[in-house]
Design a protein around this motif. Structure first.
Motif, PDB file in Angstrom:
ATOM      1  N   ARG A   1       0.804  -1.215  -0.197  1.00  0.00           N
ATOM      2  CA  ARG A   1       0.032   0.027  -0.100  1.00  0.00           C
ATOM      3  C   ARG A   1       0.867   1.115  -0.136  1.00  0.00           C
ATOM      4  O   ARG A   1       0.656   2.058  -0.711  1.00  0.00           O
ATOM      5  N   PRO A   2       1.930   1.566   0.990  1.00  0.00           N
ATOM      6  CA  PRO A   2       2.696   2.840   0.799  1.00  0.00           C
ATOM      7  C   PRO A   2       3.310   2.742  -0.549  1.00  0.00           C
ATOM      8  O   PRO A   2       3.423   3.833  -0.830  1.00  0.00           O
ATOM      9  N   LEU A   3       3.970   1.789  -1.045  1.00  0.00           N
ATOM     10  CA  LEU A   3       4.616   1.730  -2.318  1.00  0.00           C
ATOM     11  C   LEU A   3       3.700   2.340  -3.464  1.00  0.00           C
ATOM     12  O   LEU A   3       4.007   3.187  -4.264  1.00  0.00           O
ATOM     13  N   ASN A   4       2.594   1.632  -3.423  1.00  0.00           N
ATOM     14  CA  ASN A   4       1.587   2.210  -4.796  1.00  0.00           C
ATOM     15  C   ASN A   4       1.104   3.560  -4.358  1.00  0.00           C
ATOM     16  O   ASN A   4       0.763   4.332  -5.259  1.00  0.00           O
ATOM     17  N   GLY A   5       0.980   4.075  -3.028  1.00  0.00           N
ATOM     18  CA  GLY A   5       0.564   5.363  -2.846  1.00  0.00           C
ATOM     19  C   GLY A   5       1.703   6.226  -3.218  1.00  0.00           C
ATOM     20  O   GLY A   5       1.139   7.301  -3.945  1.00  0.00           O
ATOM     21  N   TRP A   6       2.810   5.969  -2.983  1.00  0.00           N
ATOM     22  CA  TRP A   6       3.993   6.930  -3.014  1.00  0.00           C
ATOM     23  C   TRP A   6       4.178   6.812  -4.615  1.00  0.00           C
ATOM     24  O   TRP A   6       4.306   8.131  -5.233  1.00  0.00           O
ATOM     25  N   ALA A   7       3.904   5.797  -5.691  1.00  0.00           N
ATOM     26  CA  ALA A   7       4.138   5.812  -6.913  1.00  0.00           C
ATOM     27  C   ALA A   7       3.019   6.713  -7.556  1.00  0.00           C
ATOM     28  O   ALA A   7       3.284   7.497  -8.413  1.00  0.00           O
ATOM     29  N   SER A   8       1.731   6.582  -7.143  1.00  0.00           N
ATOM     30  CA  SER A   8       0.642   7.284  -7.452  1.00  0.00           C
ATOM     31  C   SER A   8       0.621   8.561  -7.283  1.00  0.00           C
ATOM     32  O   SER A   8       0.543   9.645  -8.094  1.00  0.00           O
ATOM     33  N   ALA A   9       1.237   9.069  -6.037  1.00  0.00           N
ATOM     34  CA  ALA A   9       1.389  10.668  -5.767  1.00  0.00           C
ATOM     35  C   ALA A   9       2.546  11.347  -6.478  1.00  0.00           C
ATOM     36  O   ALA A   9       2.316  12.190  -7.013  1.00  0.00           O
ATOM     37  N   SER A  10       3.408  10.452  -6.701  1.00  0.00           N
ATOM     38  CA  SER A  10       4.672  11.049  -7.513  1.00  0.00           C
ATOM     39  C   SER A  10       4.111  11.125  -8.997  1.00  0.00           C
ATOM     40  O   SER A  10       4.565  12.110  -9.857  1.00  0.00           O
ATOM     41  N   LYS A  11       3.578  10.242  -9.503  1.00  0.00           N
ATOM     42  CA  LYS A  11       3.083  10.099 -10.866  1.00  0.00           C
ATOM     43  C   LYS A  11       2.129  11.384 -11.100  1.00  0.00           C
ATOM     44  O   LYS A  11       2.192  12.072 -11.949  1.00  0.00           O
ATOM     45  N   ASN A  12       0.976  11.660 -10.275  1.00  0.00           N
ATOM     46  CA  ASN A  12       0.320  12.666 -10.279  1.00  0.00           C
ATOM     47  C   ASN A  12       1.017  14.136 -10.125  1.00  0.00           C
ATOM     48  O   ASN A  12       0.546  14.957 -10.718  1.00  0.00           O
ATOM     49  N   GLY A  13       1.736  14.105  -9.091  1.00  0.00           N
ATOM     50  CA  GLY A  13       2.594  15.176  -8.827  1.00  0.00           C
ATOM     51  C   GLY A  13       3.548  15.708 -10.178  1.00  0.00           C
ATOM     52  O   GLY A  13       3.650  16.900 -10.531  1.00  0.00           O
TER      53      GLY A  13
END
Length: 95
Positions: A58-70
């Motif tokens: 979960r943290p890895l997917n959240g970090w990847a999604s946030a960095s992609k969106n940002g």
């Protein structure tokens, strides 16, 4: 191609509801069959490992999604550009 005005919201909601219940029921039946095949000890070990993997993921997917969106929101002279912020750190996790 179907126009957006021709789509029935109620019909699409009903289809989604039936699909969700069908997936839940088939998953429940598959879990019972899987538990009978493996036995209680192996089945418990499998689901413990599965749960720990999902929690760690979960943290890895959240970090990847946030960095992609940002990174997609950043603009340079009116053009969107992608920052490779997630490529090198995630390469380090899997190498």
């Amino acid at each position: 191609m179907v126009e957006a005005t021709d789509v029935s919201l109620g019909g699409e909601t009903a289809k989604a509801l039936v699909a969700k219940f069908t997936l839940a029921a088939s998953g429940f039946v598959a879990t019972i069959l899987f538990a009978r095949e493996l036995g209680p000890t192996a089945f418990g070990g499998y689901y413990l490992l599965f749960a720990l993997t999902k929690i760690a993921d979960r943290p890895l997917n959240g970090w990847a999604s946030a960095s992609k969106n940002g990174s997609l929101k950043r603009q340079n002279n009116g053009k969107k550009w992608l920052v490779l912020s997630g490529v090198l750190p995630s390469y380090g996790f899997y190498s």
